[in-house]
Design a protein around this motif. Structure first.
Motif, PDB file in Angstrom:
ATOM      1  N   THR A   3      50.066  73.037  58.035  1.00 27.13           N
ATOM      2  CA  THR A   3      50.452  71.963  59.342  1.00 27.13           C
ATOM      3  C   THR A   3      49.892  70.681  58.842  1.00 27.13           C
ATOM      4  O   THR A   3      48.995  70.483  59.149  1.00 27.13           O
ATOM      5  N   ARG A   4      51.039  70.266  58.632  1.00 30.14           N
ATOM      6  CA  ARG A   4      50.953  68.457  58.225  1.00 30.14           C
ATOM      7  C   ARG A   4      52.093  67.861  58.508  1.00 30.14           C
ATOM      8  O   ARG A   4      53.326  68.463  58.870  1.00 30.14           O
ATOM      9  N   PRO A   5      52.307  66.451  58.716  1.00 30.31           N
ATOM     10  CA  PRO A   5      53.301  65.825  58.819  1.00 30.31           C
ATOM     11  C   PRO A   5      54.695  66.026  58.048  1.00 30.31           C
ATOM     12  O   PRO A   5      55.707  65.970  58.832  1.00 30.31           O
ATOM     13  N   ALA A   6      54.597  66.377  56.849  1.00 32.73           N
ATOM     14  CA  ALA A   6      55.819  66.754  56.270  1.00 32.73           C
ATOM     15  C   ALA A   6      56.330  68.191  56.961  1.00 32.73           C
ATOM     16  O   ALA A   6      57.806  68.090  56.608  1.00 32.73           O
ATOM     17  N   ALA A   7      55.748  68.707  57.175  1.00 30.94           N
ATOM     18  CA  ALA A   7      56.198  70.018  58.062  1.00 30.94           C
ATOM     19  C   ALA A   7      56.908  69.844  59.146  1.00 30.94           C
ATOM     20  O   ALA A   7      57.737  70.374  59.568  1.00 30.94           O
ATOM     21  N   VAL A   8      56.200  68.821  59.880  1.00 29.47           N
ATOM     22  CA  VAL A   8      56.863  68.356  61.112  1.00 29.47           C
ATOM     23  C   VAL A   8      58.048  67.680  60.835  1.00 29.47           C
ATOM     24  O   VAL A   8      59.225  67.942  61.537  1.00 29.47           O
ATOM     25  N   ARG A   9      58.217  66.798  59.838  1.00 27.55           N
ATOM     26  CA  ARG A   9      59.413  66.201  59.626  1.00 27.55           C
ATOM     27  C   ARG A   9      60.438  66.917  59.136  1.00 27.55           C
ATOM     28  O   ARG A   9      61.872  67.007  59.411  1.00 27.55           O
ATOM     29  N   MET A  10      60.161  68.208  58.566  1.00 22.66           N
ATOM     30  CA  MET A  10      61.122  69.195  57.994  1.00 22.66           C
ATOM     31  C   MET A  10      61.737  70.087  59.013  1.00 22.66           C
ATOM     32  O   MET A  10      62.839  70.143  59.163  1.00 22.66           O
ATOM     33  N   LEU A  35      52.063  70.502  82.998  1.00 26.23           N
ATOM     34  CA  LEU A  35      52.133  69.349  82.035  1.00 26.23           C
ATOM     35  C   LEU A  35      52.784  67.964  82.674  1.00 26.23           C
ATOM     36  O   LEU A  35      53.641  68.135  83.594  1.00 26.23           O
ATOM     37  N   ASP A  36      52.225  66.736  82.119  1.00 28.41           N
ATOM     38  CA  ASP A  36      52.748  65.389  82.373  1.00 28.41           C
ATOM     39  C   ASP A  36      53.283  64.767  81.326  1.00 28.41           C
ATOM     40  O   ASP A  36      53.129  65.247  80.261  1.00 28.41           O
ATOM     41  N   ARG A  37      53.950  63.616  81.462  1.00 32.08           N
ATOM     42  CA  ARG A  37      54.382  62.901  80.408  1.00 32.08           C
ATOM     43  C   ARG A  37      53.444  62.263  79.481  1.00 32.08           C
ATOM     44  O   ARG A  37      53.931  61.469  78.331  1.00 32.08           O
ATOM     45  N   ALA A  38      52.255  62.350  79.673  1.00 29.54           N
ATOM     46  CA  ALA A  38      51.000  61.579  78.797  1.00 29.54           C
ATOM     47  C   ALA A  38      50.329  62.684  78.062  1.00 29.54           C
ATOM     48  O   ALA A  38      49.196  62.432  77.873  1.00 29.54           O
ATOM     49  N   GLU A  39      50.664  63.706  77.775  1.00 32.34           N
ATOM     50  CA  GLU A  39      50.207  64.723  76.904  1.00 32.34           C
ATOM     51  C   GLU A  39      49.984  64.629  75.586  1.00 32.34           C
ATOM     52  O   GLU A  39      50.684  63.866  74.746  1.00 32.34           O
ATOM     53  N   THR A  40      48.794  64.778  75.256  1.00 38.40           N
ATOM     54  CA  THR A  40      48.538  64.915  73.401  1.00 38.40           C
ATOM     55  C   THR A  40      48.280  66.272  73.330  1.00 38.40           C
ATOM     56  O   THR A  40      47.129  66.974  73.546  1.00 38.40           O
ATOM     57  N   TRP A  41      48.876  67.000  72.324  1.00 39.04           N
ATOM     58  CA  TRP A  41      48.808  68.311  71.973  1.00 39.04           C
ATOM     59  C   TRP A  41      48.514  68.410  70.519  1.00 39.04           C
ATOM     60  O   TRP A  41      49.141  67.967  69.606  1.00 39.04           O
ATOM     61  N   HIS A  42      47.199  69.305  70.371  1.00 36.07           N
ATOM     62  CA  HIS A  42      46.632  69.413  69.110  1.00 36.07           C
ATOM     63  C   HIS A  42      47.128  70.714  68.551  1.00 36.07           C
ATOM     64  O   HIS A  42      46.977  71.733  69.304  1.00 36.07           O
ATOM     65  N   VAL A  43      47.512  70.689  67.257  1.00 29.36           N
ATOM     66  CA  VAL A  43      47.940  71.822  66.728  1.00 29.36           C
ATOM     67  C   VAL A  43      47.181  72.028  65.322  1.00 29.36           C
ATOM     68  O   VAL A  43      47.286  71.172  64.331  1.00 29.36           O
ATOM     69  N   ALA A  44      46.439  72.978  65.228  1.00 32.64           N
ATOM     70  CA  ALA A  44      46.017  73.421  63.923  1.00 32.64           C
ATOM     71  C   ALA A  44      46.384  74.833  63.551  1.00 32.64           C
ATOM     72  O   ALA A  44      45.845  75.479  62.423  1.00 32.64           O
ATOM     73  N   LEU A  61      52.213  76.778  61.348  1.00 32.77           N
ATOM     74  CA  LEU A  61      53.403  76.556  61.844  1.00 32.77           C
ATOM     75  C   LEU A  61      54.804  77.746  61.771  1.00 32.77           C
ATOM     76  O   LEU A  61      55.850  77.539  62.086  1.00 32.77           O
ATOM     77  N   HIS A  62      54.045  78.860  61.064  1.00 30.52           N
ATOM     78  CA  HIS A  62      55.161  79.986  61.046  1.00 30.52           C
ATOM     79  C   HIS A  62      54.876  80.868  62.393  1.00 30.52           C
ATOM     80  O   HIS A  62      55.820  81.859  62.462  1.00 30.52           O
ATOM     81  N   HIS A  63      54.073  80.644  63.025  1.00 34.36           N
ATOM     82  CA  HIS A  63      53.393  81.411  64.135  1.00 34.36           C
ATOM     83  C   HIS A  63      54.226  80.477  65.365  1.00 34.36           C
ATOM     84  O   HIS A  63      54.178  79.099  65.422  1.00 34.36           O
ATOM     85  N   VAL A  64      54.966  81.070  66.477  1.00 33.32           N
ATOM     86  CA  VAL A  64      55.510  80.377  67.424  1.00 33.32           C
ATOM     87  C   VAL A  64      54.481  79.579  68.215  1.00 33.32           C
ATOM     88  O   VAL A  64      54.845  78.410  68.816  1.00 33.32           O
ATOM     89  N   GLY A  65      53.138  80.008  68.296  1.00 28.57           N
ATOM     90  CA  GLY A  65      52.087  79.125  69.026  1.00 28.57           C
ATOM     91  C   GLY A  65      51.809  77.897  68.146  1.00 28.57           C
ATOM     92  O   GLY A  65      51.526  77.000  69.022  1.00 28.57           O
ATOM     93  N   GLY A  66      51.914  77.805  67.044  1.00 29.45           N
ATOM     94  CA  GLY A  66      52.236  76.398  66.154  1.00 29.45           C
ATOM     95  C   GLY A  66      53.297  75.758  66.131  1.00 29.45           C
ATOM     96  O   GLY A  66      53.276  74.366  66.010  1.00 29.45           O
ATOM     97  N   SER A  71      46.631  74.806  71.445  1.00 28.04           N
ATOM     98  CA  SER A  71      47.074  76.030  71.493  1.00 28.04           C
ATOM     99  C   SER A  71      46.093  76.851  70.506  1.00 28.04           C
ATOM    100  O   SER A  71      45.790  76.307  69.194  1.00 28.04           O
ATOM    101  N   LEU A  72      45.365  77.983  70.846  1.00 31.30           N
ATOM    102  CA  LEU A  72      44.220  78.374  69.936  1.00 31.30           C
ATOM    103  C   LEU A  72      44.530  80.145  70.192  1.00 31.30           C
ATOM    104  O   LEU A  72      44.995  80.382  71.173  1.00 31.30           O
ATOM    105  N   VAL A  73      43.896  80.683  69.272  1.00 30.64           N
ATOM    106  CA  VAL A  73      43.667  82.255  69.294  1.00 30.64           C
ATOM    107  C   VAL A  73      42.286  82.389  69.609  1.00 30.64           C
ATOM    108  O   VAL A  73      41.378  81.658  69.306  1.00 30.64           O
ATOM    109  N   PRO A  74      41.936  83.691  70.155  1.00 28.74           N
ATOM    110  CA  PRO A  74      40.494  83.829  70.463  1.00 28.74           C
ATOM    111  C   PRO A  74      39.734  83.615  69.467  1.00 28.74           C
ATOM    112  O   PRO A  74      38.422  83.119  69.540  1.00 28.74           O
ATOM    113  N   THR A  75      39.972  84.044  68.123  1.00 24.33           N
ATOM    114  CA  THR A  75      38.996  83.694  67.186  1.00 24.33           C
ATOM    115  C   THR A  75      38.492  82.284  67.091  1.00 24.33           C
ATOM    116  O   THR A  75      37.210  81.958  66.661  1.00 24.33           O
TER     117      THR A  75
END
Length: 493
Positions: free
Chosen positions: A61-68, A192-201, A204-209, A247-251
Motif C-alpha cells: 500500500t504505497r503511492p506507486a500502487a495508487v498510481r497504477m 460521508l461528505d466532501r471533506a473526507e480524509t480516508w486512511h488506508v493501511a 490493496l488486494h483486499h477490497v477493503g483496501g 477501514s480496519l479488520v478486528p485484529t
C-alpha cells in the motif's frame, strides 16, 4: 463518455489534496496525481499494455500502487491486484487463472514477481516501479500518448481473488457498474461528505483496501496510505492528517485500541470494520472509547459492503451487521431454496447492482450464482426489523485476521513433509485473530517437531495460513464415512 473517475475529478477540483504518503509525508494534489497517472499509463502503453489486457499488480500500500490502479483504468486494462504475502505457488496460480499479461512489482516484491512469472504457464513480462535488478524499469520508458479509455458499465474493471470453500482461488469479475453502485451505497450508509480524509493501511488486494483508493476521486476525498499497519504510526497519522474515516479488520482495531487511550482522534467519524466478525468485547471497547465503529458484512463478490450497522445500531444490538445497503437485497434460504422467515437461520443469498456477474471460472460461477442471487456460503438470519446477523460459514473455511484459509490447502502442505502420515486442520477461536489455524498431525517419525513443520509450511503457504498451533496424535478422528470429524479435532485444542 465513462472515463476513470480521476479524469473527471481533475477537471473539477484540481487543487484539492488527493493523496498523502504517510511513510514520507509527501502530498499530491488532484492535478499532480492526474499528471503522474498519465505518465504511468503512457509508459505502460509504451511497453505494449493495451485495453483489455490483464495487469497484475504486486505492490504494498504505497503511492506507486495508487498510481497504477488509476493508470489501469485510464488505459482500459483490467486490474488484477495480488497479495504481497502470497507464496510463489499461490502467485503462479493467480497469474494463470487471471491470464495476467503484465506483472507490476517494486523493489520489495521483484524477486517474488520474477519467480512467479518464470513458473507461470504463459510468458508474463515483469515491470518494476523502482530501480530493478532483472525486471524492466518502468521509469526508463518514454511515455506514449494515451487517450482515456471509455468504459461501459458492464465492462470488467477489476479481478481481485478470493478463496472458495475448496481452497481454489477464484478470480472475481467486478464491473465498473458494480464499483460505482457500491461507492454510492456506501456513501449513503456512512453519511460521508466532501471533506473526507480516508486512511488506508490494509493491503490493496483486499477490497477493503482497494475500494477507498478507487472511490477517492468519486467522493473528492483525500486518501492517506501507509505501507504497513503499525498501531502507533496509524494512530499518529489520524492526528497528523485529521483523518475522518478508515477501514480496519478486528485484529488491527484491537491493536489500535491497545496502543492508544481515549478517542482515536477528534476528527474520526467512521471506522468501517469488516473482514471478520467483531466480538462483543471489541464493540464494547469501542463504545467506551467513543470510537465510531460501523460493523460491516461484505464480500469481494459484492464489491465490498453488503450490510453495515451504524454505531448506534451496533451499540443497541451487539452482533448485528445492520441492514443491507441501498440497492442490495439479502434473503435467507433453506437448503431447498425456500426463503426463511425473520428469525429463522439459513444461507444468506445476496442480489443487487453491486454483485459480480461471476468468477473467471464458469463452473464456479454456476455453483455460486443463481437466479435468486449470489449464494454466499454464510449462515445467518434477519430479525423482525430487517437487521442482519451473520453466524458462520456453511463450509469449513478458516477466517484468520481477515484472511480466508482453506484447511485442505494447509493439509496438503503438511502431508508434503516426508515425516507426516496424516493431518487435519481446523480453525480455533483466537482473541487476536478471530480464528487461528490449528493442525493435528500424525507423525511417521516420533522425532518430528512442531518447529520443523512450521518452517516446512512457511516455504509453501502464505504466512497467515501457516498453522499457529500444531499438536500430534496417533490418528485423525474420522466419522464412519471416513471424513474428518472436525468437532473431535477441535476438542484436541
Amino acid at each position: 463518455m465513462m472515463y476513470g473517475p480521476l479524469t473527471h475529478r481533475a477537471a473539477t477540483t484540481p487543487d484539492a489534496t488527493a493523496l498523502v504518503d504517510a511513510d514520507t509525508d509527501r502530498e499530491w494534489s488532484v492535478a499532480d496525481l492526474d499528471s503522474a497517472v498519465e505518465r504511468v499509463a503512457g509508459r505502460l502503453a509504451a511497453l505494449g499494455v493495451q485495453p483489455g489486457d490483464r495487469l497484475g499488480v504486486l505492490l504494498p500500500t504505497r503511492p506507486a500502487a495508487v498510481r497504477m490502479i488509476h493508470a489501469a483504468m485510464r488505459l482500459g486494462a483490467v486490474l488484477v491486484p495480488l497479495g504481497t504475502r502470497l507464496s510463489t505457488a499461490d502467485l503462479v496460480t493467480r497469474l494463470d487463472r487471471a491470464e495476467v499479461t503484465t506483472l507490476v512489482c517494486g523493489a520489495t516484491t521483484e524477486a517474488d514477481a520474477l519467480a512467479a512469472a518464470d513458473a507461470a504457464t504463459a510468458d508474463v513480462p515483469v515491470v518494476s516501479v523502482d530501480d530493478a535488478d532483472a525486471a524492466t524499469e518502468l521509469a526508463a520508458r518514454s511515455p506514449d500518448a494515451v487517450v482515456p479509455h471509455d468504459w461501459s458499465l458492464d465492462a470488467t474493471l477489476l479481478v481481485p481473488f478470493t478463496s472458495g470453500t475448496t481452497g481454489v482461488p477464484k478470480g472475481v469479475r467486478l464491473t465498473l457498474g458494480n464499483v460505482l453502485a457500491s461507492a454510492a451505497a456506501s456513501a449513503f450508509r456512512l453519511g460521508l461528505d466532501r471533506a473526507e480524509t480516508w486512511h488506508v493501511a490494509l493491503p490493496l488486494h483486499h477490497v477493503g483496501g482497494l475500494t477507498p483508493v478507487v472511490r477517492g476521486p468519486l467522493y473528492g476525498m483525500t486518501v492517506v496510505c501507509r505501507s504497513e499497519f503499525d498501531a502507533e504510526s496509524v494512530a499518529a497519522d489520524f492526528e497528523r492528517y485529521d483523518v475522518t474515516a478508515t477501514s480496519l479488520v478486528p485484529t488491527t482495531l484491537d491493536r489500535l485500541l491497545d496502543a492508544t487511550s481515549g478517542d482515536l482522534a477528534p476528527s474520526l467519524r467512521t471506522v468501517l470494520l469488516g473482514g471478520a466478525p467483531a466480538t462483543e468485547e471489541l464493540l464494547e471497547r469501542c463504545q467506551r472509547r467513543s470510537v465510531p465503529v460501523f460493523p460491516t458484512y461484505g464480500m469481494t463478490e459484492a464489491a465490498s459492503q453488503i450490510a453495515t450497522a451504524t454505531p448506534a445500531e451496533a451499540a443497541a444490538h451487539p452482533g448485528t451487521v445492520g441492514r443491507p445497503l441501498f440497492g442490495t437485497e439479502v434473503s435467507v434460504r433453506a437448503d431447498d431454496g425456500t426463503e426463511r422467515s425473520p428469525g429463522e437461520v439459513g444461507e444468506l443469498v445476496v442480489s443487487g447492482p453491486t454483485v459480480s456477474p461471476g468468477y473467471l471460472d464458469a463452473e464456479a460461477t454456476a455453483a455460486a450464482f443463481g437466479d435468486d442471487g449470489l449464494h454466499t456460503g454464510d449462515v445467518g438470519y434477519r430479525d423482525g426489523d430487517g437487521r442482519l446477523w451473520v453466524l458462520g460459514r456453511t463450509d469449513d473455511t478458516i477466517l484468520t485476521g481477515g484472511e480466508n484459509v482453506a484447511p485442505a490447502t494447509v493439509v496438503e502442505a503438511l502431508r508434503d513433509h516426508p515425516d507426516v502420515d496424516d493431518a487435519a486442520v481446523v480453525g480455533v477461536p483466537d482473541e487476536e485473530w478471530g480464528e487461528r489455524v490449528a493442525a493435528l498431525v500424525v507423525p511417521a517419525d516420533a522425532s518430528l517437531s512442531a518447529a520443523t513443520l512450521t518452517e516446512h509450511c512457511r516455504d509453501r503457504l502464505a504466512d497467515y495460513a501457516v498453522p499457529k498451533t500444531i499438536r500430534f496424535a496417533d490418528a485423525i478422528p474420522r466419522t464412519d464415512s471416513g471424513t474428518v470429524d472436525r468437532d473431535a479435532v477441535r476438542e484436541r485444542f
